[in-house]
Design an enzyme around this catalytic site. Sequence first.
Site, mmCIF file in Angstrom:
data_model
loop_
_atom_site.group_PDB
_atom_site.id
_atom_site.type_symbol
_atom_site.label_atom_id
_atom_site.label_comp_id
_atom_site.label_asym_id
_atom_site.label_seq_id
_atom_site.Cartn_x
_atom_site.Cartn_y
_atom_site.Cartn_z
ATOM 1 N N CYS A 115 1.140 -1.678 -0.309
ATOM 2 C CA CYS A 115 0.221 0.260 0.088
ATOM 3 C C CYS A 115 0.978 0.893 -0.681
ATOM 4 C CB CYS A 115 -1.436 -0.363 1.262
ATOM 5 S SG CYS A 115 -2.440 0.919 1.108
ATOM 6 N N HIS A 209 -3.893 -4.962 0.901
ATOM 7 C CA HIS A 209 -3.035 -5.373 1.993
ATOM 8 C C HIS A 209 -3.247 -6.903 1.866
ATOM 9 C CE1 HIS A 209 -2.935 -1.552 4.804
ATOM 10 N NE2 HIS A 209 -3.914 -1.483 3.160
ATOM 11 N N GLU A 211 -1.598 -8.869 4.549
ATOM 12 C CA GLU A 211 -1.626 -8.913 5.774
ATOM 13 C C GLU A 211 -3.100 -8.991 6.218
ATOM 14 O OE1 GLU A 211 -1.706 -4.598 6.138
ATOM 15 O OE2 GLU A 211 -1.329 -6.106 4.839
#
Length: 235
Positions: A115, A209, A211
């Site tokens: 990002c 993202h 994660e």
Amino acid sequence: MARRPLVGISTYLENGARWGVWELEAALLPAGYPRLVQRAGGLAAMLPPDAPEHAAATVARLDALVIAGGPDVEPVRYGAAADPRTGPPARARDTWELALIEAALAARVPLLGICRGMQLLNVALGGTLVQHVEGHARTVGVFGRHPVVPVPGTLYAAIAPEETSVPAYHHQAVDRLGAGLTASAHATDGTVEAVELPSSDWVLGVQWHPEMGEDLRVFEALVHAASTASVSAEV
């Protein structure tokens, strides 16, 4: 047992973090980052902002580097005036992370930008950003999902060859690509969703993202590249 590569992850630096009875300035990182590194087979190390002259020595101890998401890149970094919708600057992070990126590129250490990290990689190589796009952060504080389509023949396409739904939350995006960078995935509205540096061993930026999801493939590819690089360095 095979040596687990050491993956450094840049961090937030925030005022007013709270734990127990304490409210202090803190170096912070959403737990999804180290968890995905660990699940992919690596060791995670947090890299809070430091003086830029220490970046090369820091990167020299790592097998891979992740530049994490976070606040908007200060527009002065790419020669633009701030749009009213651009967030307040995080100058310590900008300075430190640009130095980390420069050091990783110079040392050919595998590098993943997430990002903000992808946007900063683009800026580090002379690119620019669109300061506001609609539709990629529909609800404040809530990650949305949208599909990304890989560009055939790219590093990212080798990792995820099919159209993939990804967790995303951003209102800025890559505009002019930095020197040597190639777009390797797009959203259906044309937004650049991944960039890579074909002239390097392993440099990738993703606008979403990972994660915040369960798809390990990007982190597994990073850790594999880190393992390969560290073995080569030991020979």
